[in-house]
Each structure stands twice: as structure tokens, then as C-alpha cells.
Design an enzyme around this catalytic site. Structure first.
Site, PDB file in Angstrom:
ATOM      1  N   GLU A 194      12.899   0.978  -8.335  1.00 21.02           N
ATOM      2  CA  GLU A 194      12.485   0.088  -9.347  1.00 21.02           C
ATOM      3  C   GLU A 194      12.449  -1.505  -9.198  1.00 21.02           C
ATOM      4  OE1 GLU A 194      13.726  -0.503 -14.148  1.00 21.02           O
ATOM      5  OE2 GLU A 194      14.190   1.411 -12.953  1.00 21.02           O
ATOM      6  N   ARG A 195      13.494  -1.787  -8.343  1.00 25.36           N
ATOM      7  CA  ARG A 195      13.578  -3.249  -8.063  1.00 25.36           C
ATOM      8  C   ARG A 195      12.327  -3.755  -7.434  1.00 25.36           C
ATOM      9  NH1 ARG A 195      18.679  -5.733  -5.133  1.00 25.36           N
ATOM     10  NH2 ARG A 195      18.304  -3.863  -3.659  1.00 25.36           N
ATOM     11  N   GLU A 252      20.133   7.363  -4.195  1.00 23.69           N
ATOM     12  CA  GLU A 252      19.257   6.102  -3.746  1.00 23.69           C
ATOM     13  C   GLU A 252      19.987   4.962  -4.041  1.00 23.69           C
ATOM     14  OE1 GLU A 252      15.896   3.188  -3.506  1.00 23.69           O
ATOM     15  OE2 GLU A 252      17.129   3.741  -5.033  1.00 23.69           O
ATOM     16  N   ASN A 253      20.526   4.808  -5.172  1.00 18.35           N
ATOM     17  CA  ASN A 253      21.039   3.558  -5.774  1.00 18.35           C
ATOM     18  C   ASN A 253      22.259   3.396  -5.153  1.00 18.35           C
ATOM     19  OD1 ASN A 253      19.700   1.610  -7.890  1.00 18.35           O
ATOM     20  ND2 ASN A 253      19.169   3.709  -8.608  1.00 18.35           N
TER      21      ASN A 253
END
Length: 256
Positions: free
Chosen positions: A59-60, A94-95
Site C-alpha cells: 500500500e505504501r 508482510e508489514n
């Protein structure tokens, strides 16, 4: 970009179930500078969702590209079919692997993973790549009030502050939080003050069986957190001493 790598316009992609709720402005500025210079090199991970593509991981990169190039930008992606539960788990992992998530963001997401595995903490910890103690300590942060969780997410307080505040009632947390942020009260000072208003359970004559699992039992806090007021104390019943704690915060830490 390889001709075999699929791309899609940002307008065809929707944000997903990202456990991260706070995006550090400095980190985002660095990401945008990189995207502006080189474009998005690493594909984002998406899944089919209501006729569009929903972000699972990346998303980033999506936010940076949208801000720099707009909705027509063609972003590289990897497509994978997955359920909501699978997307939640993968997004959290993932984060954790890619960037420093707030511990309370980890706590909220970990609670969802735990529910998926029907309360099996060993299995949930294994799936997350965590030790059991880390899972337990993150879940214990759910005792924090919403305001305290937001403050930790936005890096206005440290993890030690949140761990100590989590041992008190949410009303007490919110009252103390304002003073902590305003006066930049260090963790050590909060620990000392809580120790002064906590009540020793050593001489308690009531049945302490239920105290073993109580989040206000400092013995449990010591096992879960790096910061605690020490063994053998109760941080709940001293709520009657809340005014004293808040006076200590304001009077000791107010600028002179």
C-alpha cells in the site's frame, strides 16, 4: 519493466485490509522520492475484489505512486486468489517483515489471526513467526485505551509508556496521557509514579485466585512486558488514587 510483468492503472485498484493505520510522513516522503525517480519497481500483491484489484501488500508503494503520478499510472502487480482471512494474515506478516509497525497495530491484527485459529496461541504465534511471549505481550496491549493506542501508533509515546498504562483502567490512561505527551514524561517516571500508587497484594486477605489472570496484576505484567511496576502489586484498585497520580504527573513534569 519486463513485458511479461502485468500492470494496471491505479484507478482499477482499491485499498485493502491493511493492519497499518499510520504511515510515517518521513518514510512516505522517502518512498515518494524513490518512486518519482524510478517508478514502482517491485510489484504490489493484489487479489480480485468486486471487479477490481484489492491491495494485499504494497500500500505504501500504491500511495506514493498515486500522489506522484495520479490514477492513470500503470503499477506492476502480482495477482493471487485468497480469502479475507488469508489476506489479513499475509498483510500482517508482510508489514512486520518490511517496516516497523506500531506494536498496537500488531496487536489488533494479531487478535484477528488468533480468532482465525480459534484461540490457539501457539499456532497463531507460529504463523506470524513470533515467539509465544511476543504474541501474549502484543495481545495484552489491547488493554490500552483507544487514545493510548493512537498515541503509540503515531509515535507520540513509547512502547514502555503504553505497557505501563495498559495495567491501569482506561479512564486512568486517558487522564494521564495528556500530561505524558504535553510534558514529555519519560517511561522511568511513569513507572516510579505507578509504583507509588499501586497496592501491594502481599498482605491481602481476600481470595487472590482470580488475580492470576488479571491485567492489573503486576506479576502478570512482569511476565508480559519489558516495563512493569514490579512484582506483587495491584494497579487497578489504586484508581481511587488517580488524582494523586495526575497531580504527580503535572507537578513533577510541568516546565519550570
Amino acid at each position: 519493466m519486463s513485458s511479461q510483468q502485468p500492470t494496471a492503472p491505479l484507478s482499477s485498484i482499491v485499498q485493502g485490509r491493511n493492519p497499518r493505520t499510520y504511515f510515517d510522513p518521513i518514510e512516505m516522503a522517502d518512498m515518494e522520492a524513490s518512486v518519482k525517480a524510478n517508478g514502482v519497481i517491485q510489484p504490489i500483491l493484489v487479489r480480485p475484489f468486486e471487479g477490481k484489484l484489492q491491495i494485499v501488500a504494497g500500500e505504501r508503494r500504491y500511495r506514493a505512486a498515486l500522489n506522484i503520478f495520479g490514477e492513470t499510472y500503470e503499477i506492476p502487480y502480482l495477482l493471487k486468489e485468497m480469502t479475507d482471512a488469508e489476506a489479513d494474515e499475509l498483510a500482517l506478516v508482510e508489514n512486520i517483515q518490511r517496516a516497523d509497525m506500531s506494536p498496537t497495530e500488531e496487536a489488533v491484527a494479531a487478535a484477528k489471526i488468533l480468532a482465525r485459529y480459534k484461540g490457539d496461541r501457539e499456532e497463531a504465534a507460529s504463523r506470524l513467526g513470533w515467539k509465544r511471549q511476543k504474541l501474549d505481550s502484543r495481545l495484552a496491549l489491547m488493554n490500552c485505551s483507544e487514545l493510548v493506542r493512537i498515541a503509540l501508533n503515531e509515535r507520540k509515546i513509547q512502547l514502555g509508556h503504553a505497557e505501563l498504562l495498559a495495567t491501569t483502567t482506561r479512564e486512568q490512561q486517558d487522564k494521564a496521557l495528556e500530561a505524558i505527551i504535553k510534558n514529555q514524561v519519560p517511561v522511568a517516571s511513569i513507572k516510579q509514579m505507578l509504583g507509588q500508587v499501586s497496592k501491594s497484594m502481599t498482605g491481602a486477605i481476600f481470595d487472590k485466585t482470580e488475580c492470576a489472570a488479571c491485567p492489573h496484576n503486576s506479576d502478570l505484567q512482569t511476565a508480559l512486558f519489558s516495563e512493569s511496576v514490579g512484582a506483587g502489586s495491584c494497579t487497578r484498585h489504586p484508581i481511587q488514587s488517580a488524582p494523586m497520580l495526575n497531580r504527580q504527573l503535572w507537578n513533577r513534569c510541568a516546565p519550570t
